[in-house]
Design a protein around this motif. Structure first.
Motif, mmCIF file in Angstrom:
data_model
loop_
_atom_site.group_PDB
_atom_site.id
_atom_site.type_symbol
_atom_site.label_atom_id
_atom_site.label_comp_id
_atom_site.label_asym_id
_atom_site.label_seq_id
_atom_site.Cartn_x
_atom_site.Cartn_y
_atom_site.Cartn_z
ATOM 1 N N THR A 151 1.052 -0.708 0.391
ATOM 2 C CA THR A 151 0.033 -0.330 0.274
ATOM 3 C C THR A 151 0.909 1.227 -0.172
ATOM 4 O O THR A 151 1.828 1.171 0.760
ATOM 5 C CB THR A 151 -0.858 -0.113 0.827
ATOM 6 N N GLY A 152 0.438 2.446 -1.297
ATOM 7 C CA GLY A 152 1.235 3.729 -0.707
ATOM 8 C C GLY A 152 2.433 3.894 -1.922
ATOM 9 O O GLY A 152 2.910 4.067 -2.073
ATOM 10 N N ARG A 153 2.842 2.440 -2.302
ATOM 11 C CA ARG A 153 3.850 2.035 -3.323
ATOM 12 C C ARG A 153 3.795 2.375 -4.422
ATOM 13 O O ARG A 153 2.405 2.505 -4.544
ATOM 14 C CB ARG A 153 4.409 0.790 -2.786
ATOM 15 N N HIS A 154 3.857 3.333 -5.871
ATOM 16 C CA HIS A 154 4.263 3.492 -6.927
ATOM 17 C C HIS A 154 4.341 2.293 -7.787
ATOM 18 O O HIS A 154 4.468 1.277 -7.647
ATOM 19 C CB HIS A 154 4.944 4.070 -7.540
ATOM 20 N N LEU A 155 2.926 2.106 -8.509
ATOM 21 C CA LEU A 155 2.739 1.100 -9.327
ATOM 22 C C LEU A 155 3.915 0.237 -10.016
ATOM 23 O O LEU A 155 4.741 1.353 -10.352
ATOM 24 C CB LEU A 155 1.872 0.922 -10.402
ATOM 25 N N LEU A 156 4.586 -0.261 -10.734
ATOM 26 C CA LEU A 156 5.225 -0.826 -11.808
ATOM 27 C C LEU A 156 5.124 -0.322 -12.895
ATOM 28 O O LEU A 156 4.272 -0.354 -12.949
ATOM 29 C CB LEU A 156 4.820 -2.247 -11.956
ATOM 30 N N SER A 157 6.876 0.131 -13.411
ATOM 31 C CA SER A 157 6.260 1.552 -14.669
ATOM 32 C C SER A 157 5.632 0.335 -15.665
ATOM 33 O O SER A 157 4.975 0.594 -17.214
ATOM 34 C CB SER A 157 7.796 1.972 -14.549
#
Ligand code: DGJ
Length: 823
Positions: free
Chosen positions: A784-790
């Protein structure tokens, strides 16, 4: 025709007299002497073989032989024992399609004195116009072969068996004793022997000559080759056995020894396997450790002298060293290149793997530890050594492991094609401190987050000496009445009511001196008379060589596993042997304890498996103190270590995975190491997933992570457990540990990235994908809260992904990222 004495005679007996059997004279035939052998090429053009066999009367009524006729490695006919004076036995055999015929006469295992043997009126009928049969060299080569590997043996002119060094491309024609296949000691062989025997008359020498080889196809999967050797001066037979699984490039090797001397012989050394290697660039990778620190790899070039990996502690025998190792023929082993032969000894007791580099070759001798283990072998008894498992790879460690794993799923452990349930264990959560209510209170939250199986650990039994800590109660397997007033059944019923399966802990081999069992049977323990008892974890090992102890342990296990609702058990073993004395074995058989204990243990495990075929079993020995393919065959999984800190576990699981599929490696989420729940769950999810948490004490946020992990695990387990493993970035040499699993149809892959140290973001290159298939990238159980994979949600071809990689979104130590590559 080779003859064991003199020269085989045309139309005469071996003594030069007319061929005569039981008073009947024959004008034609061959007279020979055991042990005798002839090989004939028939080109598939023969119809029948006809003869009359028997001991020639020139032996004066003495002599005892056996005639054996083999066609294309299959025994067509054997006479059984024939003694002097017996009338000739007529034989007629069909030979349709046979390419090679072997005519043999053996001494029937009792020495070859007076063994004059006649093949009277011997005739081969060929089909019209076929060329005549041709005699081949008496002995030839024996090749043990899988799809991509072979070991070549050759019979020398001295009739000893020799092995061409593995890794030597151009074998030299001269055979020296250093290449003897299974060298016995005391008659010319000067290096570390495979076999050391003291014969009944005190003679300490043995010689082994080639007798014969048989090859049998077994149910389509495997082939069994048995190479029989014998001592020309003693009725001693040694059989080198190789079971090959060609498709897995896997060979199981063991040795059988038997004799017909008047009294027991003493076996001092009896290797399971004794293979010779070319030492150029030969590296050994082996694994040492201790309690809570198992499976640390060391890689070293082998140098002249003897390198020994061993255990002398009999029970929990792998606490310090595992009997699995890797020989690399091309320097330091690499994941995707180089020739590798991995070895794993299937034995849970004291073992020895010795690498004897005599300057010319390296001989790998593996098997039982000869330390204090003299075995008195009775006449006629067959001594079967433990099996050594060898796996070949021409392309490094990755291929080696995938072959090991695929074989193991079919043959090495139980229900290898059945994904495992999510387990919740109470050990790290409660230790010994629990009762009925506390355990039942764990069920609802377990069910809520999706667990499927609950495991009750140590501490549920003992009344006069309650098992409330590790000082008392082992041996008294009645449920503790204060903790469980109505026994275990209400507990399993409560679990069942909530749709949870129920498992239980047991340690049937052990006893605390503070127990009713010890009060009743102080002589049941393994101990040395006149010595103070040496306790480990306050406990002693029961002497499983005793029939009364065998019965007792069986009753204990039956009592526990018969409780309705128990579907799973953890079989623990928390100490090793330091005082190897048995009150059952006689004074002159004390050295048998090391071997007989393990044999009795396997019998008990096998009986348990047969009686409770549906009960899942975890093999545990205070962690990885008992991890080998002999015990694992009766189990579904093992507990690799009491260390559950995911930072350590990720690496340890990597190292176990060289030999064992990760679906056999239990991995539980705990608070050990104080890592984030996301990281801890991700590491546990990559192996056989479980939790060891007090869910009631978990923060709401962590509970969510756990529940999501369980859902994810259920979504991926068919791939992580039944798919192929690719180890991508080795945590010993990189800031992160990366591996992936690919489903057998290559439609899905699950990639795990465990960050061991802070590092720059770099792509991970997956392997094993179908280059032409497209895969959609999706992070599973995202933090939760971490950016998505590019690359989230995007689709790429397999070849693109394998070349350019996937960029994960973790870069700090103790962060993880789990990615699905799906359709
Ligand atoms: C040692 C095991 O490794 C632990 O998981 C636990 O079961 C304890 N024994 C119980 O005594």
């Amino acid at each position: 025709m080779a003859s064991g004495w003199g020269t085989a005679q045309r139309n005469l007996s071996i003594s030069g007299t007319p061929l005569t059997i039981g008073g009947q004279k024959f004008a034609r035939g061959v007279g020979t002497h055991a042990n005798s052998r002839m090989r004939l090429a028939l080109y598939g053009k023969a119809k029948r073989f006809l003869t009359k066999v028997g001991v020639d009367d020139s032996a004066g009524g003495k002599g005892s032989v056996e005639f054996i006729i083999t066609a294309d490695t299959k025994v067509l006919w054997r006479s059984g024992l024939i003694t002097g004076g017996t009338p000739a036995i007529p034989v007629t055999l069909k030979l349709d399609g046979v390419r090679e015929l072997i005519l043999e006469v053996t001494d029937h295992g009792d020495g070859s004195g007076y063994d004059h043997a006649d093949w009277a009126d011997a005739a081969i009928e060929m089909i019209d116009s076929a060329a005549k049969p041709v005699a081949l060299p008496t002995y030839d080569t024996v090749v043990i072969k899988t799809d991509h590997f072979s070991v070549q043996f050759r019979v020398g002119d001295d009739r000893r068996l020799y092995q061409q060094s593995i890794g030597l491309e151009n074998a030299d024609d001269t055979l020296t004793r250093t290449e003897e296949a299974y060298p016995p000691s005391g008659n010319g062989y000067i290096w570390e022997p495979a076999l050391q025997v003291i014969h009944t008359d005190g003679n300490t020498s043995t010689d082994l000559l080639f007798n014969r080889v048989t090859q049998t196809n077994e149910a389509g999967h495997s082939e069994l080759t048995k190479i029989q050797l014998h001592d020309p001066a003693y009725p001693l037979e040694v059989v080198l056995c190789f079971r090959t699984y060609p498709a897995f490039d896997l060979i199981e090797q063991w040795t059988e020894i038997r004799h017909r001397e008047s009294n027991p012989i003493q076996l001092i050394r009896m290797a399971s396997s004794s293979l010779v290697f070319n030492p150029t660039n030969l590296n050994l990778m082996h694994f040492f450790g201790d309690w809570a620190a198992e499976m640390n790899p060391v890689t070293e070039p082998l140098t002249p002298g003897i390198k020994i990996l061993d255990s002398k502690i009999g029970v929990r025998a792998h606490q310090y060293s595992n009997p699995s190792f890797i020989l690399s023929l091309d320097g330091r082993p690499a994941e995707n290149a180089g020739r590798i032969l991995a070895g794993s000894l299937a034995w849970s007791g004291s073992f020895q793997c010795a690498f004897d580099y005599n300057g010319g070759q390296v001989r790998a001798l593996t098997g039982l530890n000869p330390f204090a283990s003299i075995y008195h072998l009775a006449k006629g008894e067959i001594f079967t050594t433990p099996a050594m498992i060898w796996v070949w790879s021409g392309h490094g460690l990755g291929e080696m492991s995938r072959k090991f794993h695929s074989w193991a799923r079919d043959f090495g452990f139980r229900d290898g094609h059945q994904p495992r349930e999510v387990l919740l264990n109470n050990w790290e959560a409660t230790g010994f401190d629990f009762d009925f209510n506390r355990i039942v209170a764990l069920f609802d939250p377990a069910k809520e987050i999706g667990a499927e199986l609950f495991l009750l650990d140590d501490g549920w039994f003992g009344n006069k000496f309650p098992r409330i800590d590790d000082r008392a109660g082992l041996g008294d397997w009645a449920p503790n009445r204060l903790r469980f007033p109505n026994g275990l059944a209400p507990l399993t019923a409560a679990a069942e009511k909530r749709g949870l399966h129920f498992g239980i802990w047991m340690e049937p081999e052990m006893v605390n001196p503070k127990s009713e069992l010890f009060e009743r049977h102080p002589n049941w323990v393994i101990a040395q008379p006149k010595r103070e008892l040496d306790l480990q974890r306050n406990q002693l090992v029961l002497d499983l060589t005793r029939p009364d102890v065998q019965k007792f342990e069986q009753k204990v296990i039956w009592g526990i596993l018969n409780v309705p609702g128990i579907t799973y058990a953890k079989w623990d073993c928390n100490r090793f042997l330091t005082q190897p004395g048995s009150s059952w074995l006689s004074a002159d058989r004390q050295s048998h304890l090391w071997i007989e204990y393990v044999r009795a243990l396997y019998k008990l495990m096998a009986q348990t498996m047969e009686a409770f075929p549906k009960t899942e079993l975890m093999l545990c020995s205070g962690g990885g103190g008992r991890v080998d393919y002999a015990a694992l065959k009766y189990f579904h999984e093992f507990w690799p270590s009491d260390t559950t800190d995911p930072m350590i576990r990720a690496t340890m699981q990597w190292d176990y995975s060289y030999f064992f599929p990760l679906m056999t490696v239990a991995s539980h989420v705990t608070h050990s190491g104080n890592r984030s729940m996301h990281f801890t769950c991700s590491v546990a999810m990559s192996a056989r997933f479980g939790m060891d948490l007090d869910l009631a004490k978990l923060s709401a946020a962590d509970k969510v992570v756990c529940a999501r992990t369980i859902a994810t695990y259920k979504h991926i387990r068919s791939v992580t457990q039944l798919g192929d493993l690719y180890r991508l970035e080795n945590p010993h040499a990189n800031p992160r540990c990366c591996m992936s699993f690919v489903s057998k149809d290559q439609a899905r892959s699950i990639l795990f990235v465990f960050q061991m140290r802070d590092a720059e973001l770099k792509p991970v290159r997956p392997e094993g994908l179908d280059p032409k298939k497209s895969y959609v990238i999706r992070e599973l159980n995202p933090l939760t809260g971490r950016h998505l994979l590019s690359q989230e949600g995007k689709s790429f071809r397999g070849d693109e992904l394998m070349q350019n990689g996937i960029i994960p979104n973790c870069l700090k130590a103790a962060e993880a990222c789990v990615i699905e590559l799906g359709q």
